[in-house]
Motif scaffolding. Structure first.
Motif, PDB file in Angstrom:
ATOM      1  N   PHE B 202     -20.038   5.717 -43.922  1.00 58.77           N
ATOM      2  CA  PHE B 202     -19.464   4.948 -45.046  1.00 58.77           C
ATOM      3  C   PHE B 202     -18.967   3.561 -44.675  1.00 58.77           C
ATOM      4  N   SER B 203     -18.718   3.259 -43.412  1.00 60.66           N
ATOM      5  CA  SER B 203     -18.069   1.996 -43.083  1.00 60.66           C
ATOM      6  C   SER B 203     -19.031   1.017 -42.425  1.00 60.66           C
ATOM      7  N   ASP B 204     -19.322  -0.080 -43.109  1.00 66.95           N
ATOM      8  CA  ASP B 204     -20.184  -1.104 -42.515  1.00 66.95           C
ATOM      9  C   ASP B 204     -19.489  -1.772 -41.336  1.00 66.95           C
ATOM     10  N   LEU B 209     -19.657  -2.634 -35.486  1.00 63.21           N
ATOM     11  CA  LEU B 209     -18.997  -2.625 -34.178  1.00 63.21           C
ATOM     12  C   LEU B 209     -19.681  -1.661 -33.205  1.00 63.21           C
ATOM     13  N   GLY B 210     -20.736  -0.998 -33.650  1.00 63.31           N
ATOM     14  CA  GLY B 210     -21.438  -0.062 -32.766  1.00 63.31           C
ATOM     15  C   GLY B 210     -20.687   1.237 -32.575  1.00 63.31           C
ATOM     16  N   ASP B 211     -19.798   1.530 -33.486  1.00 61.34           N
ATOM     17  CA  ASP B 211     -18.972   2.738 -33.381  1.00 61.34           C
ATOM     18  C   ASP B 211     -19.392   3.716 -34.494  1.00 61.34           C
ATOM     19  N   TYR B 212     -18.866   4.914 -34.450  1.00 61.11           N
ATOM     20  CA  TYR B 212     -19.123   5.916 -35.490  1.00 61.11           C
ATOM     21  C   TYR B 212     -17.901   6.025 -36.403  1.00 61.11           C
ATOM     22  N   ASP B 213     -18.145   6.386 -37.653  1.00 62.55           N
ATOM     23  CA  ASP B 213     -16.992   6.667 -38.536  1.00 62.55           C
ATOM     24  C   ASP B 213     -16.768   8.165 -38.712  1.00 62.55           C
ATOM     25  N   SER B 214     -17.640   8.951 -38.142  1.00 61.47           N
ATOM     26  CA  SER B 214     -17.601  10.400 -38.348  1.00 61.47           C
ATOM     27  C   SER B 214     -18.223  11.056 -37.126  1.00 61.47           C
TER      28      SER B 214
END
Lengths: 338, 338, 338, 338
Positions: B202-204, B209-214
């Motif tokens: 869900f998070s652009d 940033l090359g990270d995961y939101d989940s």
């Protein structure tokens, strides 16, 4: 009154309830507990040493103190009227534990003497400050379920008080049910009828005292609201304190409290919660804190506190009516003298 | 150390977490908050004025103070290692917010410098002190469900932190999951394998940033225990913080917390509870209080606090392993360097 | 009687309740529904075609049928006594919907005529067969909470019946509360006192009929048990059907039923369950099935069914006492004529 | 097909699952169970006598029967492909218990032979018909929580099957997890990655067979959905069957089922529910009934049933991927061959 200095308060009584108030006062940076008065000076001294107050034996020392804003009366019931009257006459704010007195005429006489008091008089019906009950009340007031039609209060003590206490308690209606009668009035101030039924189910002590250990009380409000109160002097699973408010658009209930939200599942069943809180000081710890804040707020703002003297009087009137109803098997119409 | 005088503590950082600690310290009669250090001296002063402490800008003033027993490090992550090292070298007890540092080599170097510290070093994994999680842990330790076989941790933040914070956070595993990795180690200290899967749902911002939101992380303990962690950086219904411990004789779960035990029933459904607590400082308010008590107790008794430095190190090792596993699609075997 | 052939039963009435019984009978391989009698022959035919029965208009055809084992009386209340009497006189087993009649003298006269009946007579107090209420009752009987001290029954209908029905219903006590009075007797057969309070809270129709839309009834059992019944003729959240049994060793409650165990969590709150069942036929679907099995079992075994005729009489006596108590504001002592 | 006559069905297998289907068929007035085929003819006869069917030993008798609409395959796994193929070739509808076969190549070969089948082929993933899981699925589809982001499935058997069964079961992933893999696909049909971790926690039998008694599986959907499955082959508190669906706007959970809504409160705790259902046939009784209705509906309407052959294939592909992932410690990318 300016908030630039802490409120200066004195406490009468260093027993169980006095200790609760003293500790809450000590933890509030905006309040200074100046004096603790108790004929049992050792108890007062022990509590004073923990809370930075000074212990005194004679109530006169409280009334002679300078710069006091108010008193909290947590001493035995038979001292309430005298201490309240004298404090009020000296312009001190009063937070008095329930009941004002067990005798209606004494309370009425007291009323005449404090009616011109300039400082707030507040009654210690702490359950009105319980976050759960207060939330249900506020949501009913906000119209969330429409006009209140039925209120079901279930209130059971973990175990009967010792016989010595019971003998001077005024009986279950004036000692225990009185809290529920006030809770009923928190929702429906204007009660017009009381119907009570009592029974002796388990306590020989209570039976011998001519009192009931278990009662059911039905109240009718002026708007036709029906309120049902169920009490027992014992409860194996803790301090059972619940209510349900019912209206045309829904029902709000306040359930019992447990120390955590942990649930156990095993071969004997599922969703087992911790035992509910067993002791009134633990169950209503937050309520006592919030009650004190409301008292401080009433002093600072000069507003009339709630619950006030009239609420203490009204609860006693309803308790007396319940006694009469239970004894005579008749619904008692309540004369609204508060 | 005698308990005859209050502990004297200093606080680094007057931001959000510093304020929590400062207020808890101020309310504890057995602790004196002496100094609050923050380069943003205005913030330090504002907090100091509410808590009776003195504000200082330069950390040196803390280290130069007399009669100090310990420090609480609530300043930004990149100051932790330096402040902890200097405090430890001066014989001060340390309670350091997580993480020690985001870089493993830096943490290992720090370990070498504090290994001879005489005063306790404690890590701020506050969730170990949450009454619900602590109760489940204690009951598992007591054998109530037999040997732990499976642990299911669900942990979701109400909303992602601002992009500025995310950029320096070290990524979801080192910033958010690290709490759950420590919770896993609270139950199963000896973790031998990490398997992680991440997604962008869900998070652009987070994607860029090359990270995961989940993420979902599976851990294996040395005894064959399987631990499942589910994280999301957002959660519409509040701060979702739950766990379930499963063993041959039963299951214990810690559910979410709501402010009251009120339930609503209406035409749309029944048993609706209040929203769960939404903010970590509110959700873990009691945990922060109890953490501080444990720190004070460790100082007074001279015992090793838990969680300690090694726990901070271990959580970072597991977080790094999770990063590697998620990137490479492989289970990572953990070398036990703590 | 041998179980080698299905029971052969006839049904009086093809209305709402008749349809429930007919479908349950059709689904039971050990029962054959032979005849459905209804003056509205079209309704009887429609139901008969779905259930393999034969429709008849005249009750005489039922009484003339060969090899019939029993009848189920689901026709209007004013036909109950006549049909029951005639069936009993012909040696047919009877399952009669409540009430036997609204008039006590009529019921007493009926009792005299059926007292020598050889086949079982059972009353349709279906709630005794609800798995939840039955489980609480069985566990109380098994001593799980010690001797019963208090019973709290909350029973609210989703909405008032149409005015036409209300006019002949006998009033809330005889029409609605009667189920709860029987539920009270399921736990405490020997009731000695009735105290009732009624109110008009929302329905002009009901007020105009001189009836109440909301009542609270307190019963006392011979052993001092206190029973509280709370009724309302409307309920926004469904068909509210709950009870709590309290004793010295614990409390057992039967909560409302929802179609699934699904819970919703969102920004407006957590643990929201589906609406409770809204319609009595759906809420008590299982109870109706089990009631029928108990009736069949009583026929096959030749044992006295429970609830029986005396239970139907007792519930009416209590309902009459509630009417008197509510009108006069007095507790009514019940003469045990059943 | 007209609904004017009952569907005529045959059943292969009179074991545990065959008995469930036979009884459900017998209770459905719109279905006629014509034949029950089982090499153990005594078992077939016993079941046939209870359900009005005729027992046969040789499957050929089923395929030779006139006017048959379909078959239900509840015989051992190694007979599924042969019976399904022959039934499909004769134009009979098929409801086949899972799995189609334990060998992927065999399933693919079967697919080629049934791909031109004119009658519906349905797979017995009964859990899709569980009212709770189906309700969550429908509400997710309706957008109640926004796009699905995370699905948490917890599924534990009460106890391991006997060793003899385990030896031919295909292992935990193909025998037990396969239900959860299908449940995952019920919500997220398009799975692209499988990551599995297995452990041996309690069963020496299972360890000796080279299988796991406890597993955690993480799936990724094409849309980035993360699905977590936790399995154990034992569970002291019953048949633990739960799931949670999480999206940006909320969370829906399906909890375990208990036989009643009774709660117990005593000194050991509060809100204790009955044990959850312990046996899959009891837990999923309603699901089996609804599954059969869906099969009948597919036959009558000529529509493609769900779940169908491709769903049986897909679940096996995912189970094989889980085996590979658990053995190699790698995430396995799934080729979408269904």
């Amino acid at each position: 009154m300016s908030s630039s200095r802490p409120l200066r308060l004195a406490l009468f009584g260093s027993g169980r309830i006095g200790q609760v108030h003293a500790r809450n006062l000590a933890a509030d940076p905006d309040i200074e507990l100046v004096l603790i008065a108790d004929p049992f000076i050792d108890a007062a001294r022990a509590l004073a040493s923990q809370t930075g107050a000074r212990a005194v034996q004679d109530p006169e020392e409280v009334f002679a103190a300078q710069d006091l804003d108010g008193v909290i009366i947590g001493s035995p019931t038979n001292t309430h009227v005298d201490l309240m009257t004298r404090a009020a006459e000296r312009g001190l704010a009063v937070l008095c534990e329930k009941p004002i007195d067990l005798d209606l005429d004494t309370v009425l006489a007291c009323r005449d003497r404090v009616k011109n008091a300039t400082a707030p008089i507040m009654l210690g019906f702490n359950r009105r400050f319980d976050p759960g009950f207060a939330a249900v009340n506020a949501r009913v007031e906000a119209g969330e379920i429409g006009p209140l039609e039925q209120l079901t209060i279930i209130s059971r003590d973990p175990a009967p008080a010792p016989r010595g206490y019971l003998e001077t308690s005024g009986g279950i209606f004036r000692d225990m049910t009185i809290h529920d009668l006030d809770m009923a009035r928190f929702f429906v101030p204007d009660i017009v009828e009381v119907t009570a039924v009592g029974a002796n189910q388990f306590s020989d002590d209570i039976r011998e005292l001519g009192d009931y250990d278990s009662v059911v009380v039905t109240l009718r409000g002026r708007g036709g609201e029906l309120i049902s109160i169920t009490n027992s002097r014992h409860c194996s699973y803790g301090y059972d304190q619940r209510l349900e408010a019912f209206g045309p658009e829904g029902m709000l209930e306040a359930r019992n409290l447990t120390p955590t939200a942990v649930r156990k599942h095993d071969a004997s069943g599922t969703e087992l919660q911790d035992p509910i809180m067993n002791f009134f000081l633990e169950r209503y710890a937050e309520a006592y804190r919030l009650e004190l804040q409301a008292f401080a707020q009433a002093i600072r703002s000069g507003t009339t506190p709630s619950p006030g003297f009239a609420d203490g009087l009204a609860a006693l009137v309803l308790a007396d009516a319940a006694v009469e109803s239970a004894q005579n098997g008749k619904t008692v119409t309540v004369e609204q003298i508060w």
